[in-house]
Scaffold this active site. Structure first.
Site, short mmCIF file in Angstrom:
data_model
loop_
_atom_site.label_atom_id
_atom_site.label_comp_id
_atom_site.label_asym_id
_atom_site.label_seq_id
_atom_site.Cartn_x
_atom_site.Cartn_y
_atom_site.Cartn_z
N CYS A 152 0.79 -1.21 0.09
CA CYS A 152 -0.04 -0.01 -0.23
C CYS A 152 1.04 1.28 0.06
CB CYS A 152 -1.07 -0.04 0.99
SG CYS A 152 -2.38 1.08 0.98
N HIS B 246 -4.01 -5.15 0.11
CA HIS B 246 -3.44 -5.41 1.44
C HIS B 246 -3.71 -6.91 1.59
CE1 HIS B 246 -3.68 -1.66 4.21
NE2 HIS B 246 -3.85 -1.33 3.08
N GLU C 76 -2.53 -8.89 3.84
CA GLU C 76 -2.71 -9.19 5.26
C GLU C 76 -4.38 -9.26 5.73
OE1 GLU C 76 -2.34 -4.82 5.44
OE2 GLU C 76 -1.75 -6.56 4.32
#
Length: 210
Positions: free
Chosen positions: A82, A187, A189
């Site tokens: 990001c 993202h 995660e």
């Protein structure tokens, strides 16, 4: 779980997602530094790979992150996520600009021809054709949490994926031509990226193998 493998230094850009990243990297030997820590101190930790976390604002406003990139690019593998990815784009001459805020949305990211055959995304597309074994899919669902983006991959990098935004197709994944740095706008995660943990592990394996 015992931490093994390469020493990953995670640069914390003051974002809540850093906690998720730390959890996602639990299987690696990971050290976390805030982006305000002097670059020499970060390098003294002898990282095998540097991961630049998500965070608010423009990458040039993120503490010592750009200085760190200046020091390590081409020497130590870098994974940007990001804001960290935007730092890589900006460092190579890309224009990081407002693209319309999108937060907490899973979207179909479209792989470029280079991305469709890249080992990070192999087997992860959702538009496969079971009756066509040679068909190469291009759609991968990923989580978007950002309001800045870059519509053109800068010189010295190759685009791996894009997605549509208010200002056109924004680069969602790219790597440097020497293969020593790689970044994703999404993202991995986040739970909204279903295959994110696989992609994250593959990114680290790909970068440290070089």
């Amino acid at each position: 779980m015992n931490a093994t493998g390469p020493h990953v230094v995670l640069i914390d850009n003051h974002d809540s997602f850093v906690y998720n990243l730390v959890d996602a990297l639990a299987g690696f030997n990971t050290t976390v530094f805030r982006n305000t820590v002097p670059v020499d101190e970060v390098l003294a930790a002898r990282p095998d790979l540097i991961c630049l976390s998500p965070g608010p604002g423009h990458p040039t406003q993120a503490g010592n992150m750009m200085e760190l990139l200046d020091r390590v690019l081409g020497q130590i593998p870098v994974l940007g996520i990001c804001l960290g990815f935007q730092a890589l784009l900006h460092r190579h001459g890309g224009t990081v600009e407002p693209c319309g805020p999108v937060h907490g949305v899973s979207v179909p990211m479209t792989l470029t021809p280079a991305g469709a055959v890249h080992p990070i995304f192999t087997g992860l597309t959702t538009d496969t054709e079971p009756d066509q074994p040679d068909y190469v899919g291009t759609q991968v669902p990923v989580a978007r949490y950002h309001s800045l983006g870059c519509t053109a991959v800068p010189e010295g990098m190759r685009a791996l994926a894009t997605t549509a935004t208010d200002i056109g197709e924004v680069v969602m994944a790219a790597e440097t031509l020497d293969g020593k740095a790689l970044g994703v706008q999404f993202h991995p995660e986040s739970v909204l990226t279903p295959t994110g943990p696989i992609m994250l592990e593959r990114c680290i394996a790909q970068l440290t193998a070089r």
